[in-house]
Design a protein around this motif. Sequence first.
Motif, short mmCIF file in Angstrom:
data_model
loop_
_atom_site.label_atom_id
_atom_site.label_comp_id
_atom_site.label_asym_id
_atom_site.label_seq_id
_atom_site.Cartn_x
_atom_site.Cartn_y
_atom_site.Cartn_z
N HIS A 120 0.82 -1.21 0.00
CA HIS A 120 0.00 0.00 0.00
C HIS A 120 0.85 1.26 0.00
N ASP A 122 4.89 3.06 -1.30
CA ASP A 122 5.97 2.82 -2.24
C ASP A 122 7.13 2.08 -1.56
N ARG A 126 8.88 -1.39 -2.82
CA ARG A 126 10.32 -1.69 -2.97
C ARG A 126 10.67 -3.01 -2.32
N THR A 127 10.10 -3.24 -1.13
CA THR A 127 10.39 -4.50 -0.45
C THR A 127 9.85 -5.68 -1.25
N ARG A 129 9.47 -5.86 -4.42
CA ARG A 129 10.32 -6.09 -5.59
C ARG A 129 11.63 -6.76 -5.17
N TRP A 130 12.16 -6.33 -4.05
CA TRP A 130 13.38 -6.95 -3.55
C TRP A 130 13.16 -8.45 -3.37
N GLU A 133 12.83 -10.20 -6.71
CA GLU A 133 14.11 -10.35 -7.42
C GLU A 133 14.93 -11.47 -6.80
N CYS A 161 -9.07 0.30 -0.76
CA CYS A 161 -9.00 0.11 0.68
C CYS A 161 -9.76 1.21 1.39
N GLN A 164 -8.41 4.88 1.70
CA GLN A 164 -7.33 5.42 2.51
C GLN A 164 -5.94 4.85 2.22
N HIS A 165 -5.87 3.56 2.04
CA HIS A 165 -4.55 3.00 1.76
C HIS A 165 -4.60 2.24 0.45
N PRO A 166 -4.83 2.90 -0.67
CA PRO A 166 -5.01 2.17 -1.92
C PRO A 166 -3.88 1.17 -2.18
N GLY A 407 14.41 -7.66 7.29
CA GLY A 407 14.44 -6.68 6.21
C GLY A 407 13.11 -6.60 5.51
N SER A 410 10.97 -4.47 7.51
CA SER A 410 11.41 -3.09 7.72
C SER A 410 10.97 -2.21 6.57
N GLY A 412 9.65 1.00 6.89
CA GLY A 412 9.33 2.34 7.41
C GLY A 412 9.33 3.37 6.30
N HIS A 413 8.94 4.51 6.61
CA HIS A 413 8.92 5.68 5.71
C HIS A 413 7.91 5.58 4.59
#
Lengths: 413, 961, 89
Positions: A120, A122, A126-127, A129-130, A133, A161, A164-166, A407, A410, A412-413
């Motif tokens: 939900h 970006d 990223r996680t 996709r990590w 991969e 959602c 709120q959290h598309p 990981g 993790s 955050g942000h």
Amino acid sequence: MPLRLLKYAWKKSEDEPRFFPEEKPLKTSYDVVIIGGGGHGMACAYYLAKEHGITNVAVLEQGYIGGGNTGRNTTIVRSNYLTSEGVKFYDESLKLFEDLSTDFDLNIFYSTRGHFTLAHTDSAMRTMRWRAEVNKHHGIDSEVVDVDTIQKEVPYMDMSCNGQHPVMGALYHAPGSVARHDAVAWGYARGAQMRGVEIHQKTKVSDIKTKSGKVVGVQTDRGFIEANSVVSMVAGSTPRITEMLEIETPIEIFPLQACVTEPVKPFMDTIVVSGSLHVYVSQSSRGELVMGASVDPAELHSTRSTLDFVEGLTDQMMDLFPFTSRLKIMRQWAGMSDITPDFAPIMGKTDVDGFYLDAGWGTWGFKATPISGKTMAYTVANDRPHELIKPFSLDRYANFELVGEKGAASVGH
Amino acid sequence: MMRRLSPQPLEWINRSQSVTFVFEGEEIKGFDGDVISSALWAQGHKVLGRSFKYHRRRGLLSFANHDINVMLQTADTPNVRGDVVQPEQGQTYKAVNTFGSLAQDKGALVEWISKFLPVGFYYKAFYSPKFLFPKWERLIREMAGLGTVDTSWGERRQPKRYRHCDVAVIGAGPSGMAAAIAAAKQGVDVCLIDENPYIGGSLDYQYANEEALEVTRDDLKTTIAEMDNIQVITSAFVAGFYGDNWLAVNSQQGLIKLSAQSVVVATGVFEQPAVFRNNDLPGVMNASAAQRLMARYAVAPCKEAVVLTANPEGYRAALDLIKNGVVVKAILDTGCGENSWSVPVKQAGIPVFENAAIIEAKGRKALQGVVYAVNGVQQSLDCDGLLMSVGWAPAGAPLYQAGSKFAYNAILEQLLPQELPQGVFACGRINGVFEIVDQIKDGQQAGMAAALAVQDKSVPDFTDYTATRAHSHSYPIWQHPKGKEFIDFDEDIQIKDLKGAIAQGFDNIELMKRFSTIGMGPSQGKHSNMNGIRLLAKLTGKSIDQTGSTTARPMFHPTEVSHLAGMRFRPERLTPMHAFHQQAKAKFMEAGVWLRPEYYATESSREASIAAEVAAVRNAVGLIDVSTLGKLEVFGRDSAELMDRLYTMRMSNMAVGASRYALMVDDSGVVIDDGVAVRYSDEHFYVTTTTSTSDSAYRMIQKKVIEWGLKVTVLNRTGQIGAMNLAGPNSRQLLSQLTDLDLSNEAFPYLAMRQAKVCGVDATFIRVGFVGELGYEIHVSAQDAEHVWQQIMLLGESFAIKPFGVEAQRQLRLEKGHIIVGQDTDGLTNPFEANMPWAVHFKKTYFLGKPSLVRLKTLQKRILVGFELLSAAADDMPLESNLIIDDGEMVGRVTSIGRSATLQKVIGLAMVELACSQVDSELTIKLSDGRMVSAKVVKTPFYDPQGLLQKPQESALGGAA
Amino acid sequence: MKFVTCPSLGRRALSEFTFGGRVEKETDQEAVSEREWAEYVFYHNGAPKTQQEWWYHRPTGIWFLFQRNTLTDSITQVDFANKGLTNDA
Ligand SMILES: Cc1cc2nc3c(=O)[nH]c(=O)nc-3n(C[C@H](O)[C@H](O)[C@H](O)COP(=O)(O)OP(=O)(O)OC[C@H]3O[C@@H](n4cnc5c(N)ncnc54)[C@H](O)[C@@H]3O)c2cc1C
């Protein structure tokens, strides 16, 4: 009608051969004692007997077969982990799972459903996709999919959602499966027993005895049992066992809860997980929605249920599946999760000769049942850790060689 | 209304108002107050549902709010319970889990092949060959499940209510009512909860026609109505009994979260069916079900009845039947004998057969007769009703959940609670008390004790009112050579199924349950667990106590998701400039609980908009809202000490009026936060944290202050202060027109902090360089922030200002090679790996995580490097998280990447193994589709390596406007 | 839901508090060996016991110390964590 069922027409069901052999009397000595009759304990016993010819083995279970986390889990099986160590290990487990029904001659209902981990944000993307991969690198069927693909597979999910959290995308893992947890434990138990292993239910280990740094046996509520090899496979009870040997570990116990709705006709064929909403769901073959969330907020050695859990879960679930508001929660329950700081297990030998540890299974250990049984059996039989579990040793923390499955958490942000 | 009786003294229906609804295509007329099942039965229906597995016809069984024989579907709700829910006017109901219709259910074919489907059959087939399993599974799944879900149904949410009371009494039967009154008389606040619409419990259906009790009933009810300190909550059940007497009370209007100091459990007992051949034929029902039908809804259960009984209650039911004109053809007494009702029964001319045993029920679509044996001699009778009164099991879920245990009382043949937890009391039939007078006394003492416990007074000893005769049959199970004796009606489990499970070694209560699924259906074993335990005990030669029972977990009855969820409350935080952002066409993104502009949609595409924002910052000036940063203020004698201890860099030697990068690691040396610290005075610092860590960082710092025993106060100013970063070559000129502060390099050098007024309000200015241009972070109080922002934007027009969002900032900082914690770091990254050894000051004697960092420095294996792409065609642009491969092995991953308009290159950061981290090393990046592209390691910053632009000389500024 | 008796606010729902881990004395950073430090950071005896724990009351922003039994979940003592410290630096 499968042919296998025809035979039942001609005989009384009481005449069905015993699934579990009669319990044998408890002996005073075994080559190997396994503490814990969950999936892991049963699998270890099975592979000790089957692959290493070690059959003078007793599995000691304080309650009944599969009565710990094995019988309480939400049975998600997948291998789309983040670290190479994790991916390789769980992938081997999946391969074993696929053949268990035939190996056991027992249907474990291994049902491949496909597994979506929604993102939900970006950073979650990223996680995902990590993970994708790393997974692909190891040949695992795993990919990041976009909103349209998710919507096509799960058309009834509210991708916004509740505005709120598309959902931005997801990690999709086609091999993601569910299975009958009890059947896995039973299958291993029967297979082990057929090969000579003894399973003793209602037998609790209260102490482990050593002599000059070597294990010599276990004290139980049914007397002392000699054994030079003792394997602890007790998940949520691990700290109570390691305390007997004054071994310290990073494991902390947190309750993990789950619940099911009343059964309804099948409509949900995939497994859906949302880390941001802290929920996951699949529909069992009985028709119940099986749902879970993250662990409870504080350390606790207990399997009591809380209202906060069902309140939070149902609230969040509705963001994804508004129609579930018309369903009813039928039952909730909890298990004790043995959580490690890096969300990876602790497996292998310990500082105490002859004492082997298989723990740190937290919220994720059901899927590891076959492979941990197999690799622990190898480790016990050879007194040398199996290649796949070397990264999971207890002393990795002291060496600052954490495995880093965290990981994946993790974000955050 | 064929079976409706003349008015009953306590009936719940309102005959002046009728309700019409449709059931399986047929119009049904009932009365207001009817439940669906009573209205159907009144109209002559006997087949109200189909069973789960074999699709056998089913009627009423327990009619006690857990009768899943009758589960219905409407257009917008699955699994509606016929014995609980009142029909809605005009609603259409259909039985669940039928293929075709209730009358013509093709699912019934399953019974023809039931021979092939013994207990646990699905474990024994369908897995070989493997490829067929999904097909079999699909079929099994289609057959399982009850109601259907329409996935287009919208969301439903019911608000929750909170309540507090001193004493909660669960169950408003005679003992519960008495308990409530006794507790209330002690002056405490009482909540009396019952799942039925009216209080009264068994007093009102089992003893409805007992004239001698009228006074007692009136007494109890009027007293309750008159006492102000008794709150009656009806049509509500305690779904869960949670820790510290926290009760989830589910009412039709929503969930009530009730916190009670002590609790009296007066939930009574569930009547248990007898197990014999065809005991599921419509017309065979529990005696209490028949009594409820008559007393509450004035509906006759049948015309001609036979009563099978092991207790006095069966005799009472027979009297109720004849009072209502039902012919009672016989009482089959399995061993109850003389009791206070047997005399009137005999006087009424009802034949009583002692030493009776039931053999089977007969009938095709519904009950037509019974076959039984008296003293071993087989006989039969025609009848359309068979009432079963063979015993009780505790409605013990609340007590189990509270942590009490049950033990078997061999005189009563019933499980009774033992060792009640503190503050929890039980009374009435759950306690084995069966005479009404005793139940009232038992209730009184429990209620009194509960009130005294609240008042911290000592509780007097309890008098034991437990009955001295059995009210349950010790083994109400009669096997028949032809089978079809149902133990669990939810799951269609018969004697042979449990025998099979036990014989195969699933011979303890939990394994038997899990293998056979007894007790796993929607009624959660309320009518089946006790008989299951009895059968298991018998077959294994163990006592009931040795056999044990399974745990009764929440929910007591299935509870609506809409009730448990309640209203949606998901707070979102907005910055003071939010309204501006909206007007300026911001596209928002979530950042923790905050909404931040990702970019402003001013150009034709996202990319173009971001590029324009980047260009504005590089060439003119831009303004970004950074109010979401955590902002902490640190005061006090030990503030410098605290700052030194928290962050990896030394802070105590920072001059007043300076700022410094602040990097934090945890005990294990992992980077967890970064920000900027400034020093206001010797004993006064101000420090920012990343947006998502502000709460946890503040919490953690407060804790450390206590742990370290420092004399310092930390305030969380996050919501009180608004902040923005003005950056770009024009920033100084622009700002100089809004503040009197001397902005010259000499007066306000790079990395300095100043406090002055801006646009007439107090502000803190920090000269930062995160995006690599001359820049000022401006912190003002939240209520002034929008004003300052607007003024800057207004004046900025002549400086070609643009607001910029998070995405432009990401690109800008990437050009500078600055990391974003959480993006360029992961759950294990330490400062050395993040390529920031300069941020770790080992000379300090102490800081968080120092010994770990000392160690980690020697163990370093990977490092964050800058790279630029060698080939940069549009379609081979790697994505963040793409892997770096060397010789087939994973050696790292891309953590940040972007096409730098400024540099006309694709640049990025990557976490790679040390071996490939040298400048100019070639990196091979694997794209998501498996293709490889080349990049090479370069020095960072990519842009303005000397940092001249963020600290330009005065002369270099010129008239850039 | 659990309830906690706070020394100043009385009965509060435990859900207002955030668990902050057990109270553990940090080893002296200067004198510590590698192994001892690793033990401090990672290893402990996690068996059920009564222990002192950090709990943060979110509405007031105050840290408390609870004596809590991790087997029974019973909380036997609740104190302000900064007892003895002044808050007026
Ligand atoms: C609610 C919940 C959901 C979960 N969902 C998933 C999921 O979807 N996917 C997944 O992969 N994992 C999941 N897990 C995790 C998974 O259930 C466990 O990690 C796994 O079952 C552990 O298996 P085990 O055999 O090691 O332990 P257990 O099954 O817990 O077995 C340990 C046994 O040891 C016995 N024991 C303990 N102490 C003693 C003693 N002193 N003497 C004798 N015997 C003793 C216990 O009685 C117990 O039976 C979930 C867990 C829970 C609680």
